[in-house]
Design an enzyme around this catalytic site. Structure first.
Site, PDB file in Angstrom:
ATOM      1  N   ASP A  69      10.885   3.499 -44.291  1.00  0.00           N
ATOM      2  CA  ASP A  69      11.725   3.203 -45.439  1.00  0.00           C
ATOM      3  C   ASP A  69      10.964   2.171 -46.293  1.00  0.00           C
ATOM      4  OD1 ASP A  69      14.054   2.613 -47.062  1.00  0.00           O
ATOM      5  OD2 ASP A  69      14.277   0.806 -45.824  1.00  0.00           O
TER       6      ASP A  69
HETATM    7 MG   LIG Z   1      15.852  -0.159 -46.813  1.00  0.00          MG
END
Ligand SMILES: [Mg+2]
Length: 233
Positions: A10
Site C-alpha cells: 500500500d
Molecule cells: Mg494506507
C-alpha cells in the site's frame, strides 16, 4: 530468503507519509482560497475525508462526489459559497508536488529492491496526486510497477483489483504474494477477499487500527525492521 515472490505495498501510511502531505496540501488550498488554517480545521477535514473515503470504498458515493463533498462539507455552509471541485483541484495540485517518505521507508525499500523479490505499489488514491507523489519520491527506483485504482477501474478491497495484478505478473499461485498495508478496510480486506497472506503495518510510534483482532491477519509489523523480518523470513 523469503517465502514470497511478490510484495504488494500500500502507499499511504505504509511507504509515503500521507498525514504530512495532507497537511501541506490542505494549507496550500486554504491559502489559495484566501482563508486561514487552524489545527481544528485540519482535524475536521481529516475526519470528513476519511469517512467519505470509507463511503467511496463501499460504493456509496462516486469519486467526483468525494472530491467535491470533502471541501464543501468543511468549508461550505450557509452564507459560505465554496466551489468544492475548484478547491479540490488546488489541494490536489499542492499534493502532487510532495513526495514525503515515512522515516525509514526509503532505506527499507532500497535494501529490499536489491533482493530477488518483485515489489509493487497498490494504491486507492487518485491518479493525478498519486502519480505526482510517486514521481517526486522517485519510487520507480525501487518498485516494478504502481497499480493505481483510478486507472484500473477497481478499488481495494475488490478482489478484481488483485485479479488484474495477477494477470500482469502472470503467476496465479496466491501463496507467492504478500500484501502489506495499514488499512483494515482496504488492504487487509483485499488480502482476505483474494486469498493472499497479509501484513498489517504501523509505522514506528504508531498503533494498529482498532478492531484488527477481528480480521484474519497473517502478520503484524511495527516499523520497518519488523516488516523486513516478516518479508525475509
Ligand atoms: Mg494506507
Amino acid at each position: 530468503m523469503s517465502k514470497y515472490r511478490y510484495i504488494l505495498f500500500d502507499l499511504d501510511e505504509t511507504i509515503l507519509d500521507f498525514k504530512k502531505t495532507e497537511q501541506y496540501a490542505l494549507r496550500g488550498a486554504i491559502s489559495d482560497f484566501g482563508m486561514e488554517s487552524s489545527p481544528e480545521i485540519e482535524e475536521l477535514y481529516s475526519k470528513v475525508n476519511k469517512s467519505l473515503w470509507l463511503r467511496f470504498e463501499k460504493g456509496e458515493i462516486t469519486r467526483e462526489e468525494l472530491k467535491r463533498m470533502r471541501f464543501e462539507t468543511v468549508f461550505g455552509g450557509p452564507g459560505k459559497d465554496i466551489d468544492g471541485l475548484a478547491m479540490n483541484q488546488s489541494y490536489m495540485d499542492h499534493m502532487a508536488q510532495t513526495g514525503f517518505f515515512i522515516p525509514g521507508a526509503e532505506s527499507f525499500l532500497e535494501k529490499l529492491s536489491k533482493t530477488d523479490l518483485r515489489l509493487f505499489i497498490i494504491t486507492n488514491g487518485l491518479s493525478y496526486t498519486q502519480s505526482g507523489r510517486i514521481r517526486e519520491a522517485g519510487l520507480a527506483r525501487f518498485v516494478e510497477k504502481v497499480f493505481i485504482s483510478e486507472e484500473m477501474g477497481r478499488v481495494k478491497p475488490d478482489p478484481e483489483y488483485t485479479e488484474q495484478i495477477i494477470e500482469y505478473i502472470g503467476d496465479p499461485d496466491r501463496s507467492n504474494y504478500l500484501i502489506v498495508g495499514d488499512s483494515l478496510s482496504s488492504d487487509i480486506m483485499l488480502a482476505e477477499n483474494s486469498g493472499m497472506d497479509c501484513c498489517l503495518f504501523a509505522a514506528e510510534g504508531k498503533t494498529f487500527p482498532a478492531g484488527y483482532e477481528l480480521h484474519d491477519i497473517t502478520y503484524k509489523a511495527n516499523g520497518y525492521d519488523e516488516l523486513m523480518a516478516v518479508i525475509c523470513q
